[in-house]
Enzyme design. Structure first.
Site, PDB file in Angstrom:
ATOM      1  N   CYS A  62       0.832  -1.204   0.000  1.00  0.00           N
ATOM      2  CA  CYS A  62       0.000   0.000   0.000  1.00  0.00           C
ATOM      3  C   CYS A  62       0.867   1.254   0.000  1.00  0.00           C
ATOM      4  CB  CYS A  62      -0.939  -0.001   1.203  1.00  0.00           C
ATOM      5  SG  CYS A  62      -2.114  -1.358   1.179  1.00  0.00           S
ATOM      6  N   CYS A  63       1.420   1.583  -1.145  1.00  0.00           N
ATOM      7  CA  CYS A  63       2.177   2.827  -1.321  1.00  0.00           C
ATOM      8  C   CYS A  63       3.338   2.922  -0.345  1.00  0.00           C
ATOM      9  CB  CYS A  63       1.265   4.043  -1.169  1.00  0.00           C
ATOM     10  SG  CYS A  63      -0.180   3.975  -2.234  1.00  0.00           S
ATOM     11  N   GLY A  64       4.002   1.792  -0.079  1.00  0.00           N
ATOM     12  CA  GLY A  64       5.182   1.812   0.765  1.00  0.00           C
ATOM     13  C   GLY A  64       4.894   1.993   2.230  1.00  0.00           C
TER      14      GLY A  64
END
Length: 219
Positions: A62-64
């Site tokens: 999830c986006c890092g």
């Protein structure tokens, strides 16, 4: 968090409330942002139930961002389904809101590597935030609404990124009945949206969009 270093107070509040770490804004006594250390300290007037699990992190896609140890099933079970259908949007207003969000997406236009989220009513775009992560952009919206004490029962949120189960739960928890995105929803997000009473609109581009759940709010 891996985030765009702007509106950090809003991001902090939105993250803590949407992930269930804090329940009441009145519990916070002070927020201290220390950018040179990469730390934000949040002081509360009582111990946190979730504190013992806060540093237990999982690597996700999830986006890092690694989430604290809360599972979406628990999140969903603690979320009250939305039953009020009085807030509605017209098809033309959905297109208008998406276009207004895209016009405000300065960071995306200059980099091609950011996400945006906007809060809207049935008239205009009210609040807009950008971030490198779509979850963060939504958390900034939530944090701003907490700070400004904005009623969310008659609002919609627009996104540039995909509607995942985590984002769907964030929206349902704070009582926003309609979520609109340029991108696709996941199958799990749609199953949860059906159960939690959230209207999901996806692939809102140009003059077209898809309504996936609870279409009674699109009139």
């Amino acid at each position: 968090l891996i985030c765009t270093p702007e509106n950090l107070e809003e991001l902090t509040l939105g993250f803590l409330f949407s992930d269930g770490i804090l329940k009441d804004y009145q519990d916070i006594t002070r927020i201290k942002i220390v950018p040179q250390q990469g730390l934000i300290w949040v002081y509360t007037n009582k111990p946190l139930v979730a504190a013992k699990n806060f540093l237990k992190r999982y690597i996700t896609t999830c986006c890092g961002k690694g989430r604290p140890s809360f599972y979406f099933v628990n999140d969903a079970e603690s979320t009250i389904p939305l039953k009020d259908d009085s807030f509605t949007l017209s098809p033309s207003k959905i297109i208008e809101h998406i276009c207004a969000m895209e016009e405000r997406s300065v960071l995306f236009k200059s980099t091609g590597g950011a996400h945006g989220a906007a809060l809207c009513d049935n008239k205009s775009l009210l609040v807009f935030f950008e971030d490198i992560g779509r979850h963060n952009a939504v958390d900034k919206i939530i944090g701003h609404c907490l700070l400004k004490k904005i009623d969310l029962s008659s609002k919609a949120i627009t996104l540039t990124g995909r509607i995942s189960s985590e984002i769907l739960i964030k929206i349902a928890k704070i009582g926003i009945p309609i979520i609109i995105s340029r991108s696709a929803p996941t199958n799990l997000a749609l199953r949860l949206a059906n159960e939690l009473g959230v209207t999901v609109v996806g692939f809102a581009r140009g003059e077209k969009f898809n309504v996936y759940t609870h279409p009674e709010r699109i009139v």
